[in-house]
Design a protein around this motif. Structure first.
Motif, PDB file in Angstrom:
ATOM      1  N   MET A   1      -4.755  -2.697  12.239  1.00  0.00           N
ATOM      2  CA  MET A   1      -3.576  -3.494  12.559  1.00  0.00           C
ATOM      3  C   MET A   1      -2.705  -2.768  13.570  1.00  0.00           C
ATOM      4  SD  MET A   1      -2.282  -4.934   8.858  1.00  0.00           S
ATOM      5  CE  MET A   1      -0.904  -5.760   9.659  1.00  0.00           C
ATOM      6  N   ARG A   2      -1.854  -3.537  14.220  1.00  0.00           N
ATOM      7  CA  ARG A   2      -0.942  -2.964  15.205  1.00  0.00           C
ATOM      8  C   ARG A   2       0.419  -3.642  15.061  1.00  0.00           C
ATOM      9  NH1 ARG A   2       0.502   1.095  18.826  1.00  0.00           N
ATOM     10  NH2 ARG A   2       2.215   0.198  20.014  1.00  0.00           N
ATOM     11  N   THR A   3       1.483  -2.842  15.091  1.00  0.00           N
ATOM     12  CA  THR A   3       2.835  -3.378  15.117  1.00  0.00           C
ATOM     13  C   THR A   3       3.692  -2.431  15.939  1.00  0.00           C
ATOM     14  OG1 THR A   3       4.612  -4.298  13.748  1.00  0.00           O
ATOM     15  CG2 THR A   3       3.686  -2.188  13.044  1.00  0.00           C
ATOM     16  N   GLN A   4       4.924  -2.831  16.195  1.00  0.00           N
ATOM     17  CA  GLN A   4       5.799  -1.948  16.963  1.00  0.00           C
ATOM     18  C   GLN A   4       6.443  -0.893  16.070  1.00  0.00           C
ATOM     19  OE1 GLN A   4       7.817  -5.474  18.771  1.00  0.00           O
ATOM     20  NE2 GLN A   4       7.659  -4.349  20.694  1.00  0.00           N
ATOM     21  N   VAL A   5       6.937  -1.294  14.898  1.00  0.00           N
ATOM     22  CA  VAL A   5       7.575  -0.353  13.977  1.00  0.00           C
ATOM     23  C   VAL A   5       6.962  -0.507  12.590  1.00  0.00           C
ATOM     24  CG1 VAL A   5       9.747   0.439  12.965  1.00  0.00           C
ATOM     25  CG2 VAL A   5       9.730  -0.517  15.291  1.00  0.00           C
ATOM     26  N   ALA A   6       6.404   0.586  12.069  1.00  0.00           N
ATOM     27  CA  ALA A   6       5.897   0.609  10.699  1.00  0.00           C
ATOM     28  C   ALA A   6       6.990   1.176   9.811  1.00  0.00           C
ATOM     29  CB  ALA A   6       4.639   1.462  10.604  1.00  0.00           C
ATOM     30  N   GLU A 126      -2.300   4.833  -1.859  1.00  0.00           N
ATOM     31  CA  GLU A 126      -2.777   5.899  -0.963  1.00  0.00           C
ATOM     32  C   GLU A 126      -2.116   5.811   0.411  1.00  0.00           C
ATOM     33  OE1 GLU A 126      -6.932   4.847  -1.222  1.00  0.00           O
ATOM     34  OE2 GLU A 126      -7.285   6.465  -2.663  1.00  0.00           O
ATOM     35  N   VAL A 127      -0.787   5.693   0.404  1.00  0.00           N
ATOM     36  CA  VAL A 127      -0.043   5.595   1.659  1.00  0.00           C
ATOM     37  C   VAL A 127       0.058   6.974   2.302  1.00  0.00           C
ATOM     38  CG1 VAL A 127       2.135   4.923   2.727  1.00  0.00           C
ATOM     39  CG2 VAL A 127       1.292   3.665   0.734  1.00  0.00           C
ATOM     40  N   SER A 128      -0.307   7.064   3.578  1.00  0.00           N
ATOM     41  CA  SER A 128      -0.203   8.324   4.306  1.00  0.00           C
ATOM     42  C   SER A 128       0.327   8.047   5.705  1.00  0.00           C
ATOM     43  CB  SER A 128      -1.558   9.034   4.386  1.00  0.00           C
ATOM     44  OG  SER A 128      -2.500   8.255   5.103  1.00  0.00           O
ATOM     45  N   VAL A 129       0.941   9.071   6.280  1.00  0.00           N
ATOM     46  CA  VAL A 129       1.598   8.947   7.575  1.00  0.00           C
ATOM     47  C   VAL A 129       1.027   9.981   8.533  1.00  0.00           C
ATOM     48  CG1 VAL A 129       3.803   9.256   8.782  1.00  0.00           C
ATOM     49  CG2 VAL A 129       3.736   8.024   6.611  1.00  0.00           C
ATOM     50  N   ASP A 130       0.693   9.553   9.729  1.00  0.00           N
ATOM     51  CA  ASP A 130       0.250  10.448  10.801  1.00  0.00           C
ATOM     52  C   ASP A 130       1.234  10.288  11.945  1.00  0.00           C
ATOM     53  OD1 ASP A 130      -0.961  11.792  12.910  1.00  0.00           O
ATOM     54  OD2 ASP A 130      -2.984  11.189  12.346  1.00  0.00           O
ATOM     55  N   ARG A 135       0.720   6.520  13.001  1.00  0.00           N
ATOM     56  CA  ARG A 135      -0.043   5.566  12.190  1.00  0.00           C
ATOM     57  C   ARG A 135       0.352   5.702  10.726  1.00  0.00           C
ATOM     58  NH1 ARG A 135      -5.923   6.763  12.989  1.00  0.00           N
ATOM     59  NH2 ARG A 135      -5.713   5.382  14.786  1.00  0.00           N
ATOM     60  N   VAL A 136       0.394   4.566  10.045  1.00  0.00           N
ATOM     61  CA  VAL A 136       0.547   4.537   8.599  1.00  0.00           C
ATOM     62  C   VAL A 136      -0.724   3.952   8.010  1.00  0.00           C
ATOM     63  CG1 VAL A 136       1.837   3.570   6.642  1.00  0.00           C
ATOM     64  CG2 VAL A 136       3.059   4.298   8.703  1.00  0.00           C
ATOM     65  N   VAL A 145      -6.316   0.001   5.214  1.00  0.00           N
ATOM     66  CA  VAL A 145      -5.630  -0.526   6.393  1.00  0.00           C
ATOM     67  C   VAL A 145      -5.107   0.635   7.228  1.00  0.00           C
ATOM     68  CG1 VAL A 145      -3.731  -1.967   7.236  1.00  0.00           C
ATOM     69  CG2 VAL A 145      -4.931  -2.591   5.115  1.00  0.00           C
ATOM     70  N   GLU A 146      -5.392   0.596   8.528  1.00  0.00           N
ATOM     71  CA  GLU A 146      -4.837   1.565   9.477  1.00  0.00           C
ATOM     72  C   GLU A 146      -3.829   0.811  10.340  1.00  0.00           C
ATOM     73  OE1 GLU A 146      -5.764   4.650   9.269  1.00  0.00           O
ATOM     74  OE2 GLU A 146      -7.435   4.341   7.878  1.00  0.00           O
TER      75      GLU A 146
END
Length: 385
Positions: A1-6, A126-130, A135-136, A145-146
């Motif tokens: 997926m792609r968005t402007q602000v996660a 399993e939420v992780s942040v890069d 990326r979330v 989901v990426e």
């Protein structure tokens, strides 16, 4: 997926930010570890500053607030068995506070986001942040989901993981040697305005959530167990601490009972690269000043404006200064909350010198228009720049 602000976290900060961005034509996706039912039923603060009320009205999510919110134009300080009213509105240019539960704010915002086509992933695992990508990543309904984005907003609370992604952050923290035992009671409020009580037995607070539901608090030892506090014991202690001439406390069935530790906490800076922290993820205040939710809303107000400027012009000035801008208000609020806490609570050791200082401060606040004005303008919330 792609968005402007996660956005990580579907509390007031995350949901207000998502709606502010939507109104500015900026896409966002909200990722929340808890279920929608849990988030909407989580009972938290219910005192909204004037600036928070004004913002919620300006973004079109104030129908419930305007219908059911209870504006208050003063508070009472009770000590030595005498109650003194501080006229908040008279001392702050007509500004006021409004009682409206945080769970109602969250429910209103969730409905507004979903009605506008917003995406909120509740019960995400399993939420992780890069931050480098940025990326979330998370699992939802069994699928990984990426979520790639331009920016990440960490609105995931004090126990969230986004703050861990800030390298070399400085943490300022204070643990207070007491906690609040809070009850939600099915009984009409015993007073039209909040009562803050300083007594030899400890602090007490009479608050409310609606015309038929009361919220009350007692200062207790942080090691206390809820099992030691029967409903009868709670009411007896409230009766003792809140007693004053010409007034009586109404009792009713206890709907909820909790013990909440008290701390002050600030993380500096509140940003790293494309990651920005907001609300409890970056700072915690003791509840005495009723500031936590309001401070979170101010954070995302600043962040949304900075992001709007970046998308419209490419300028990063607002984003670069986000942390410094927010921290000026954070520390002002920290000081006010510490001051209220120190003035109203009993500290271990029953130091007679400390008690005399508290008495002097309370007497000064209720006798000096200047001191009362300082309390009032901080309590209703300093004006937003």
């Amino acid at each position: 997926m792609r968005t402007q602000v996660a956005i990580v976290g579907a509390g007031p900060a995350g949901l207000v930010l998502s709606h502010l961005l939507h109104l500015r034509g900026i896409e966002s996706v909200v990722v929340e570890r808890r279920s929608r039912e849990y988030v909407e039923k989580r009972v938290r603060a219910g005192v909204l500053e004037q600036g928070t009320v004004d913002l919620l009205r300006s973004i079109g999510v104030s129908d419930g607030l305007d219908r059911d919110g209870l504006p208050h134009h003063g508070i009472e300080l009770l000590f030595d068995g005498v109650s003194h009213r501080v006229p908040l509105s008279d001392l702050s240019g007509g500004r006021a506070i409004t009682i409206y539960g945080q769970q109602r704010v969250v429910s209103d915002l969730t409905e507004a986001r979903l009605a506008a086509g917003g995406q909120i992933f509740f019960s995400a695992d399993e939420v992780s942040v890069d931050v480098a990508v940025p990326r979330v990543s998370f699992t939802h309904d069994g699928q990984r989901v990426e979520l790639d984005c331009d920016f990440i907003a960490g609105c995931d609370g004090f126990h969230g993981s986004c703050r861990d992604e800030l390298p070399g952050a400085t943490v300022y923290e204070r643990e207070y040697p007491f906690a609040w035992l809070g009850i939600l009671a099915d009984v009409a409020p015993s007073n039209d305005e909040l009562i803050y009580a300083n007594t030899d037995r400890g602090f007490a607070l009479l608050s409310l959530r609606s015309p038929t539901v009361s919220r009350l608090y007692l200062q207790v030892d942080p090691a206390e167990e809820l099992a030691a506090w029967s409903d009868e014991r709670v009411w007896d202690e409230l009766q003792s601490r809140l007693a004053h001439d010409g007034w009586s406390l109404k009792e009713g069935p206890v709907l909820e009972k909790t013990i909440t530790p008290m701390r002050s906490f600030v993380c500096e800076p509140m940003q790293h690269g494309r990651l920005f922290l907001a609300g409890d993820a970056a700072h915690i205040v003791p509840p005495t000043g009723a500031k936590g939710l309001n401070l979170a809303i101010h954070d995302v107000h600043v962040l949304a404006s900075a992001m709007e400027d970046w998308y419209a012009t490419g300028r990063s000035t607002g984003l670069d200064s986000y942390s410094a801008t927010c921290l000026r208000r954070v520390w002002r609020v920290q000081h006010f909350s510490w001051w209220m806490t120190s003035m109203l609570h009993n500290f271990p050791g029953d130091d007679p010198f400390e008690r005399r200082l508290q008495r002097s401060q309370l007497e000064y606040v209720v006798s000096s228009p200047a001191a009362a004005t300082t309390l009032a303008e901080n309590y209703v919330g300093l004006r937003w720049s």
